[in-house]
Design an enzyme around this catalytic site. Sequence first.
Site, PDB file in Angstrom:
ATOM      1  N   ARG A  91       0.377 -99.816 -26.825  1.00 34.95           N
ATOM      2  CA  ARG A  91      -0.878 -99.710 -25.908  1.00 34.95           C
ATOM      3  C   ARG A  91      -0.733-100.603 -24.600  1.00 34.95           C
ATOM      4  NH1 ARG A  91      -5.900 -98.912 -30.086  1.00 34.95           N
ATOM      5  NH2 ARG A  91      -4.848 -97.276 -31.262  1.00 34.95           N
ATOM      6  N   ASP A 123     -13.964 -90.858 -31.925  1.00 31.68           N
ATOM      7  CA  ASP A 123     -13.169 -91.615 -30.654  1.00 31.68           C
ATOM      8  C   ASP A 123     -12.267 -90.718 -29.772  1.00 31.68           C
ATOM      9  OD1 ASP A 123     -11.119 -91.334 -32.481  1.00 31.68           O
ATOM     10  OD2 ASP A 123     -10.308 -92.981 -32.057  1.00 31.68           O
ATOM     11  N   LYS A 151       2.370 -93.405 -29.595  1.00 32.70           N
ATOM     12  CA  LYS A 151       2.661 -93.671 -31.076  1.00 32.70           C
ATOM     13  C   LYS A 151       3.564 -92.757 -31.391  1.00 32.70           C
ATOM     14  CE  LYS A 151      -1.481 -92.565 -33.565  1.00 32.70           C
ATOM     15  NZ  LYS A 151      -2.183 -93.162 -34.606  1.00 32.70           N
ATOM     16  N   SER A 182      -6.396 -94.334 -28.241  1.00 32.65           N
ATOM     17  CA  SER A 182      -7.752 -94.436 -29.227  1.00 32.65           C
ATOM     18  C   SER A 182      -8.986 -94.428 -28.404  1.00 32.65           C
ATOM     19  CB  SER A 182      -7.170 -95.365 -30.269  1.00 32.65           C
ATOM     20  OG  SER A 182      -8.322 -95.292 -31.223  1.00 32.65           O
ATOM     21  N   HIS A 183      -9.544 -95.521 -28.604  1.00 30.89           N
ATOM     22  CA  HIS A 183     -10.980 -95.882 -28.408  1.00 30.89           C
ATOM     23  C   HIS A 183     -11.090 -96.478 -27.033  1.00 30.89           C
ATOM     24  CE1 HIS A 183      -9.455 -98.853 -30.934  1.00 30.89           C
ATOM     25  NE2 HIS A 183     -10.129 -99.870 -30.170  1.00 30.89           N
ATOM     26  N   ASP A 189      -9.537 -89.938 -34.432  1.00 31.67           N
ATOM     27  CA  ASP A 189      -9.308 -90.456 -35.820  1.00 31.67           C
ATOM     28  C   ASP A 189     -10.516 -91.279 -36.396  1.00 31.67           C
ATOM     29  OD1 ASP A 189      -8.765 -92.394 -34.321  1.00 31.67           O
ATOM     30  OD2 ASP A 189      -6.752 -92.776 -34.907  1.00 31.67           O
ATOM     31  N   ARG A 190     -11.250 -91.776 -35.522  1.00 35.65           N
ATOM     32  CA  ARG A 190     -12.576 -92.626 -35.801  1.00 35.65           C
ATOM     33  C   ARG A 190     -13.767 -91.907 -36.033  1.00 35.65           C
ATOM     34  NH1 ARG A 190     -12.150 -98.692 -33.296  1.00 35.65           N
ATOM     35  NH2 ARG A 190      -9.980 -98.876 -33.488  1.00 35.65           N
ATOM     36  N   ARG A 200     -11.405-111.289 -33.795  1.00 35.70           N
ATOM     37  CA  ARG A 200     -12.260-110.658 -34.458  1.00 35.70           C
ATOM     38  C   ARG A 200     -12.791-111.652 -35.686  1.00 35.70           C
ATOM     39  NH1 ARG A 200     -11.508-105.657 -32.320  1.00 35.70           N
ATOM     40  NH2 ARG A 200      -9.882-104.668 -32.479  1.00 35.70           N
ATOM     41  N   THR A 216      -4.683-104.708 -41.968  1.00 37.91           N
ATOM     42  CA  THR A 216      -5.161-103.534 -40.900  1.00 37.91           C
ATOM     43  C   THR A 216      -4.053-102.876 -40.412  1.00 37.91           C
ATOM     44  OG1 THR A 216      -6.810-105.219 -40.148  1.00 37.91           O
ATOM     45  CG2 THR A 216      -6.339-103.546 -38.636  1.00 37.91           C
ATOM     46  N   GLU A 226     -11.393 -98.068 -43.266  1.00 39.38           N
ATOM     47  CA  GLU A 226     -11.450 -99.429 -42.604  1.00 39.38           C
ATOM     48  C   GLU A 226     -12.822 -99.637 -42.083  1.00 39.38           C
ATOM     49  OE1 GLU A 226      -7.541-100.333 -40.714  1.00 39.38           O
ATOM     50  OE2 GLU A 226      -7.590 -98.229 -40.276  1.00 39.38           O
ATOM     51  N   GLU A 227     -12.933-101.068 -41.707  1.00 40.65           N
ATOM     52  CA  GLU A 227     -14.093-101.260 -41.167  1.00 40.65           C
ATOM     53  C   GLU A 227     -14.279-100.991 -39.681  1.00 40.65           C
ATOM     54  OE1 GLU A 227     -14.064-103.482 -38.574  1.00 40.65           O
ATOM     55  OE2 GLU A 227     -11.826-103.482 -38.867  1.00 40.65           O
ATOM     56  N   SER A 228     -12.938-100.497 -39.062  1.00 39.03           N
ATOM     57  CA  SER A 228     -13.050-100.263 -37.759  1.00 39.03           C
ATOM     58  C   SER A 228     -13.216 -98.649 -37.567  1.00 39.03           C
ATOM     59  CB  SER A 228     -11.519-100.379 -37.286  1.00 39.03           C
ATOM     60  OG  SER A 228     -10.629 -99.878 -37.877  1.00 39.03           O
ATOM     61  N   LYS A 261      -6.108 -91.381 -40.380  1.00 43.80           N
ATOM     62  CA  LYS A 261      -7.553 -91.415 -40.334  1.00 43.80           C
ATOM     63  C   LYS A 261      -7.955 -90.142 -39.919  1.00 43.80           C
ATOM     64  CE  LYS A 261      -8.391 -95.020 -37.147  1.00 43.80           C
ATOM     65  NZ  LYS A 261      -7.297 -95.788 -36.807  1.00 43.80           N
ATOM     66  N   ASP A 298      -9.074 -90.216 -29.741  1.00 50.78           N
ATOM     67  CA  ASP A 298      -8.104 -89.182 -30.266  1.00 50.78           C
ATOM     68  C   ASP A 298      -8.544 -88.613 -31.625  1.00 50.78           C
ATOM     69  OD1 ASP A 298      -7.882 -91.849 -31.412  1.00 50.78           O
ATOM     70  OD2 ASP A 298      -5.750 -91.629 -31.982  1.00 50.78           O
TER      71      ASP A 298
HETATM   72  C1  G16 Z   1      -6.152 -98.881 -35.030  1.00 49.95           C
HETATM   73  C2  G16 Z   1      -5.524 -98.929 -36.386  1.00 49.95           C
HETATM   74  C3  G16 Z   1      -6.360 -99.119 -37.230  1.00 49.95           C
HETATM   75  C4  G16 Z   1      -7.065-100.518 -36.876  1.00 49.95           C
HETATM   76  C5  G16 Z   1      -7.586-100.572 -35.496  1.00 49.95           C
HETATM   77  C6  G16 Z   1      -7.999-102.008 -35.238  1.00 49.95           C
HETATM   78  O1  G16 Z   1      -7.077 -97.825 -34.845  1.00 49.95           O
HETATM   79  O2  G16 Z   1      -5.088 -97.569 -36.801  1.00 49.95           O
HETATM   80  O3  G16 Z   1      -5.929 -99.347 -38.675  1.00 49.95           O
HETATM   81  O4  G16 Z   1      -8.313-100.930 -38.013  1.00 49.95           O
HETATM   82  O5  G16 Z   1      -6.509-100.155 -34.719  1.00 49.95           O
HETATM   83  O6  G16 Z   1      -7.042-102.577 -35.177  1.00 49.95           O
HETATM   84  P1  G16 Z   1      -7.139-104.201 -34.559  1.00 49.95           P
HETATM   85  O7  G16 Z   1      -8.361-104.736 -35.103  1.00 49.95           O
HETATM   86  O8  G16 Z   1      -5.956-104.864 -34.728  1.00 49.95           O
HETATM   87  O9  G16 Z   1      -7.566-103.950 -33.130  1.00 49.95           O
HETATM   88  P2  G16 Z   1      -7.062 -96.947 -33.384  1.00 49.95           P
HETATM   89  O10 G16 Z   1      -8.269 -95.913 -33.776  1.00 49.95           O
HETATM   90  O11 G16 Z   1      -7.449 -97.807 -32.507  1.00 49.95           O
HETATM   91  O12 G16 Z   1      -5.915 -96.235 -33.381  1.00 49.95           O
END
Ligand code: G16
Length: 542
Positions: free
Chosen positions: A22, A277, A126, A113-114, A281-282, A495, A344, A363-365, A376, A279
């Site tokens: 990213r 989000d 990715k 992603s988000h 997945d969230r 975090r 994570t 996941e918490e995210s 996800k 893409d």
């Molecule tokens: C990605 C990963 C997740 C992770 C999240 C936050 O999500 O696929 O497993 O929990 O990032 O990661 P970090 O805390 O390292 O920023 P996504 O939805 O951004 O692809």
Amino acid sequence: MAIHTKSIQPFEGQKPGTSGLRKKTRVFMQPGFLEAFVQSIFEATGGAEGKTYVLGGDGRFFNAAAIQTILKMAAANGAACVLVGQNGLLSTPATSHLIRLNQTDGGFILSASHNPGGIEEDFGLKFNAANGGPAPEALTEAMYAISQTITSYKISDGPDIDLSRQHEASLDGMRVQVIDSVADYHALMRGLFDFDAIRALFAGGYRMVFDAMHAVTGPYAKAIFEDDLGAAPGSVRNAVPLEDFGGGHPDPNPIWASELMATMMASDGPDFGAASDGDGDRNMITGKGVFVSPSDSLAVLAANATAAPAYAKGLAGVARSMPTSAAADRVAEALGIEAFETPTGWKFFGNLLDAGRVTICGEESAGTSSDHVREKDGLWAVLLWLNILAEQKKPVAQLLAEHWARYGRDYYSRHDYEALPTEKAQAVMAGLRDQLASLPGRSVGGLTLTAADEFAYHDPIDGSTSSGQGLRLYFEGARAVLRLSGTGTQGATLRLYLERYEPPEGDHQRDLQAALAPLRDAVRSLARIEALLGRVEPDVIT
Ligand code: G16
């Protein structure tokens, strides 16, 4: 059409993070940057000769141009076929499904992603492997190593492919199939859930709002919720994917999905609200007057999954990322199934899913999913919630309150300090790491530490070890975790994850931040947040 080999200098910083590479969009748009990384992917995976791939993205700025480049590079590298989503759109879970369904050699997902989109915002790429899941660490390391010494890439000078309609084309002998982005994913969902029960729920006047945040899930959500399941027209909001997500931040949490939150908290609000989000997945789950934290959502889904036909026989096990609250572990214990704690990053669930050790992960995210794909899956989570609500016929708030009354509540919140100078963020981590051994037994702000460590994961399937995955501070009845994000594109993000357990008989209706305040203060002081960062308050609290 001819194939050209173009010389190139390696670029710095092509190291994939938590989820692919990213960067700022302009970084990706530098001549040769995308090409160098894509060539590194081909080489790290044994070349593209004769292979088949899936290709799509979340529609953000530069998506369309990047797709044409990857197609021309795949053709020049000898790939046999690429399946591309119409208009270049594919959600991350749909890509994972298409890789598995068509038994391709992998797939490219263009998304940050988000993170916001646009020429001044973020872009990402990715690679998912043949099991449909994100490339494991060993593979992302290999990509990075190649990117550091790469000297050339191959590209065809063929024409751009028309992505606006479904058809088959040929590019330097490579087949390109432009496919419906939604249909196969929709069919997969239909096979997992009791669509008749959900249809009956909506037919009875159940009101739902789904905020697609002008990102990729709009077309999927319209087709599934409105056209198939009968949710009222207009239930899906912000349904048209836009290159800049309408100027918004496509991150489904109460901060960035504040419009949805306002709708759900109104006295005449709908019964159920959700968002996804960039893409897809969230997910974010809300009920009338109540927000469900991702950690609680995972636990509730695990506890009630048998409502859905796909999980009627029960779950093999449950996995959560380490910073996610222990709520799901309590459910696993009650169900007598295995519970796993992974670093994570969704890639760490892949081996457990492939080995059949777990059925549901989260996941918490704001990520939750199951063994139906290797990513996800935001809409999957929304559908499982709807299937459970259709079976139980209770408001979300009641379901949640009953869950806490049975298992207890893990009060949980994440505090993010964003865009920090990297040295300062690292100083916080280093300072705390140095103290770990001396912490057990110490009392801070009335809270006693029982253990402290730096998380290292030993994968039970392939035996690999991933160290340095976050600092864990255990207190009596509480836990705090500190780690640096692996998905930011600007400086470092620290975090701080806070969690406090309230047993079944306790008070589950306290103000969340007030319930966590003593823990927060203790950790801020131990980690010397103010002294080292020059401030105490985080940028984002979720
Ligand atoms: C990605 C990963 C997740 C992770 C999240 C936050 O999500 O696929 O497993 O929990 O990032 O990661 P970090 O805390 O390292 O920023 P996504 O939805 O951004 O692809």
